[in-house]
Design a protein around this motif. Structure first.
Motif: not given
Length: 242
Positions: A194-217
């Motif tokens: 769960i990210g901060p008030e400004g949300d995760f950066s695009t780079e962080e989302v990409v890095l998380a996906k590389r490590h097997g994290f699924i983007p969710v809503t």
């Protein structure tokens, strides 16, 4: 039922060898001055590791209440393992609210993560630990969640690189995301970012996906950090309700 916390009780073998313990000044004052308990009164203690201990007061000293451990009652752990990695909020009381409510609902592990858009980069681990302990006592939990030191987002990715189970990152970017509830199953090991008030950066989302994290809503509404964390926590707990 009145529940107290004392981490010094390790297990039944330990208290059989030395079945007397002394509470610290803060807890002793609460027992003796606030609750007005006296010698002979009994109550339950948890060590935060899965047991309730029945105890009797031997010396009602508000500076160091001495009790005798009478017996142990082992409790069942959560049927799931939930690890929430949540960025500290700008206003500290909101993060403390999250810690309290997540503990009450049921959570295994919490890690504060420092992200690219984080406005708060320093936390108070001792204060956070006390809040978790208080919430566990209030909600009659025999297991205290593990509260990890704050780490950077990149370091957390390294720590979680070999972890198993369902791994999700909840973010607000208008990209392809799955519903968290559609992915959850009973008795899972789940890690949710769960990210901060400004949300995760695009780079962080990409890095998380590389490590097997699924983007969710978490739904149609845009949620505050602490609200999103509680929504995720409750979703996992709800799936595991009998």
């Amino acid at each position: 039922m009145q529940l107290f916390y004392n981490p010094d009780i390790l297990d039944s073998e330990t208290f059989q060898k030395s079945n007397e313990i002394i509470f610290d000044k803060e807890e002793s004052r609460h027992i003796v001055k606030v609750l007005r308990m006296k010698v002979g009164h009994t109550f339950k203690i948890t060590n935060g590791k899965g047991s309730f201990f029945n105890a009797e007061i031997l010396n009602a000293n508000p500076k160091g209440c001495l009790v005798k451990i009478l017996s142990e009652e082992k409790q069942q752990p959560l049927p799931y393992q939930l690890h929430l990695a949540v960025a500290p909020t700008k206003l500290n009381d909101r993060y403390e609210w999250f810690l309290e409510k997540a503990t009450e609902i049921g959570i295994s592990e919490i890690t504060p993560i420092i992200c690219d858009h984080s406005e708060r980069k320093v936390i108070k681990p001792e204060r956070y630990e006390k809040i978790v302990q208080s919430a566990a006592k209030q909600s009659l939990k025999a297991y205290l969640p593990l509260l990890n030191p704050a780490v950077s987002f990149k370091d957390f990715m390294i720590l979680e690189s070999k972890s198993k189970g369902l791994k999700c990152i909840a973010h607000c970017e208008e990209t392809d995301r799955k519903s968290l509830k559609s992915l959850l199953l009973p008795k899972q090991r789940v890690t949710i970012l769960i990210g901060p008030e400004g949300d995760f950066s695009t780079e962080e989302v990409v890095l998380a996906k590389r490590h097997g994290f699924i983007p969710v809503t978490l739904g149609k509404s845009r949620l505050r950090t602490e609200t999103a964390a509680i929504a995720a926590c409750h979703s996992v707990a709800f799936v595991n309700e009998v």
